[in-house]
Scaffold this active site. Structure first.
Site, PDB file in Angstrom:
ATOM      1  N   HIS A   1      39.692  36.001  46.781  1.00 30.47           N
ATOM      2  CA  HIS A   1      40.741  35.842  46.162  1.00 30.47           C
ATOM      3  C   HIS A   1      41.380  37.079  45.748  1.00 30.47           C
ATOM      4  CE1 HIS A   1      43.895  34.467  43.403  1.00 30.47           C
ATOM      5  NE2 HIS A   1      43.192  35.145  42.306  1.00 30.47           N
TER       6      HIS A   1
ATOM      7  N   VAL B   1      37.544  37.631  40.795  1.00 31.80           N
ATOM      8  CA  VAL B   1      36.726  36.440  40.340  1.00 31.80           C
ATOM      9  C   VAL B   1      35.640  36.262  41.270  1.00 31.80           C
ATOM     10  CG1 VAL B   1      38.489  35.063  41.960  1.00 31.80           C
ATOM     11  CG2 VAL B   1      36.956  33.878  39.866  1.00 31.80           C
ATOM     12  N   ASP B   2      35.638  36.515  42.566  1.00 33.18           N
ATOM     13  CA  ASP B   2      34.491  36.394  43.208  1.00 33.18           C
ATOM     14  C   ASP B   2      33.163  37.190  42.752  1.00 33.18           C
ATOM     15  OD1 ASP B   2      35.765  34.408  45.411  1.00 33.18           O
ATOM     16  OD2 ASP B   2      37.001  36.385  45.526  1.00 33.18           O
TER      17      ASP B   2
ATOM     18  N   TYR C   1      30.468  31.937  19.854  1.00 38.52           N
ATOM     19  CA  TYR C   1      29.335  31.741  20.859  1.00 38.52           C
ATOM     20  C   TYR C   1      28.656  31.023  20.511  1.00 38.52           C
ATOM     21  CZ  TYR C   1      32.007  35.546  23.265  1.00 38.52           C
ATOM     22  OH  TYR C   1      33.034  36.180  24.037  1.00 38.52           O
TER      23      TYR C   1
ATOM     24  N   ASP D   1      45.184  29.967  45.418  1.00 39.12           N
ATOM     25  CA  ASP D   1      45.656  30.446  46.583  1.00 39.12           C
ATOM     26  C   ASP D   1      45.809  29.380  47.666  1.00 39.12           C
ATOM     27  OD1 ASP D   1      45.427  33.304  46.176  1.00 39.12           O
ATOM     28  OD2 ASP D   1      43.185  32.814  46.258  1.00 39.12           O
TER      29      ASP D   1
ATOM     30  N   SER E   1      38.410  34.989  35.517  1.00 34.46           N
ATOM     31  CA  SER E   1      38.540  36.658  35.371  1.00 34.46           C
ATOM     32  C   SER E   1      38.580  37.048  36.495  1.00 34.46           C
ATOM     33  CB  SER E   1      37.661  37.136  34.287  1.00 34.46           C
ATOM     34  OG  SER E   1      37.527  36.387  32.965  1.00 34.46           O
ATOM     35  N   ASN E   2      39.488  37.975  36.830  1.00 33.72           N
ATOM     36  CA  ASN E   2      39.378  38.665  38.236  1.00 33.72           C
ATOM     37  C   ASN E   2      38.450  40.095  38.112  1.00 33.72           C
ATOM     38  OD1 ASN E   2      40.848  37.358  40.069  1.00 33.72           O
ATOM     39  ND2 ASN E   2      42.573  37.392  39.023  1.00 33.72           N
TER      40      ASN E   2
END
Length: 320
Positions: free
Chosen positions: A178, A125-126, A68, A151, A122-123
């Site tokens: 999503h 995601v929103d 990082y 999608d 990553s889900n």
């Protein structure tokens, strides 16, 4: 952009992260790709494998492991690390686990002096994109979720199969979450400029009966159809992610449906959702607002309500 060389860092060396790296390298999109993973040996293995492909490609993209602390001059940082859903779960079921992972990533990245653009894959995601936005403190244009980009690719493939055309000749947007509440504004879908609804009407002998609701369901379930056959998805989302990266690094002003912060657009505020966005060197430069029918607006509202419900559940991660 902080350096003369374009740098993309990918956090997560799983199948999505490594596929994204491979796509970046094979297309020669950037000068450097940094691979970061809590499993340092996994990241090192992916880097060694990726470097062995350079000899037979068009460009010498430098690939290396990183930490990082190395993100201070990175242009784009892609977050693919997360908790994948298990069979029977939805993307929303992984919320808390992935939120903790996102927080463990964003804080040290920002401590490095990072001032580039986050792309969150990553889900769910929103919600994760919204969390990264809040944790990072960056302007909204610098945090983007992959959102409904993949999608939309799935949707255009289904439409193209119906009318036997190249999916790149289909212009459509999957929007909203999503996830299962995804919606499609069918009134705006066109094939080379002709409305899809008119194509259906004018060519019944070719298209046949079309169940639009079923097409949406197929689109939302396509990820699971792939999952059930091969265990996960990665090529489609990796290609969508690289398409977003290219639009940014090459300053394309390309419109892609991604998840971005809404501040009154489409009647929503303080949330991320998948909408058509103009992408260029600034990141999410502007939102394209398309007109929807009353029925489409109702479906849009149902989708954003779902996102808001779960967005409210992660506020303690940045309000502590």
């Amino acid at each position: 952009m902080k350096s003369s060389k374009s740098k993309v860092a990918i956090v997560g060396s799983g199948l999505v992260g490594s596929s994204t790296a491979f796509s970046l390298i094979t297309q020669g999109v950037c000068d450097e790709v940094l691979m970061i993973d809590i499993n340092e040996e996994k990241a090192a293995g992916e880097v060694r494998d990726l470097r062995n492909s350079i000899q037979y490609l068009d460009r010498n993209v430098h690939v290396k492991t990183a930490t990082y602390a190395d993100c201070h001059d990175v242009d784009i940082l892609v977050i693919t690390a997360g908790a994948p859903p298990k069979p029977g779960q939805s993307r929303l079921d992984t919320l808390d686990m992935t939120a903790n992972i996102a927080k463990s990533i964003v804080e040290p990245v920002m401590a490095s002096g990072f001032d580039g653009i986050f792309i969150v894959v990553s889900n769910p995601v929103d919600i994760m994109a919204y969390l990264v936005y809040k944790l990072s403190g960056l302007p909204k244009n610098q945090v983007i979720g992959s959102g409904s980009s993949v999608d939309t690719a799935r949707l255009t493939n289904f439409i193209a199969d119906l009318v036997d055309v190249d999916p790149r000749s289909v212009y459509a947007y999957a929007m909203g979450e999503h996830g299962d509440s995804l919606m499609v504004p069918w009134s705006t879908v066109t094939i080379a400029g002709k409305k899809f609804l008119d194509v259906i009407h004018d060519n019944p002998e070719i298209v046949g009966d079309v169940d639009l609701a079923e097409l949406v369901t197929k689109t939302t379930r396509e990820g699971w159809e792939i999952y059930n056959r091969k265990g996960t998805t990665y090529y489609g989302i990796a290609s969508a992610c690289v398409g977003i990266i290219k639009a940014i690094l090459f300053d394309e002003n390309k419109i892609i449906p991604v998840s971005t912060l809404l501040e009154g657009e489409y009647g929503e505020k303080d949330m991320f959702a998948g909408v058509p966005v103009i992408l260029n060197r600034q990141g999410a430069s502007d939102i394209l607002e398309i007109h929807m029918t009353e029925d489409e607006q109702t479906k849009w509202q149902a989708s954003t309500d779902m996102i808001k419900e779960f967005t409210n559940k992660i506020r303690h991660y940045y309000q502590e």
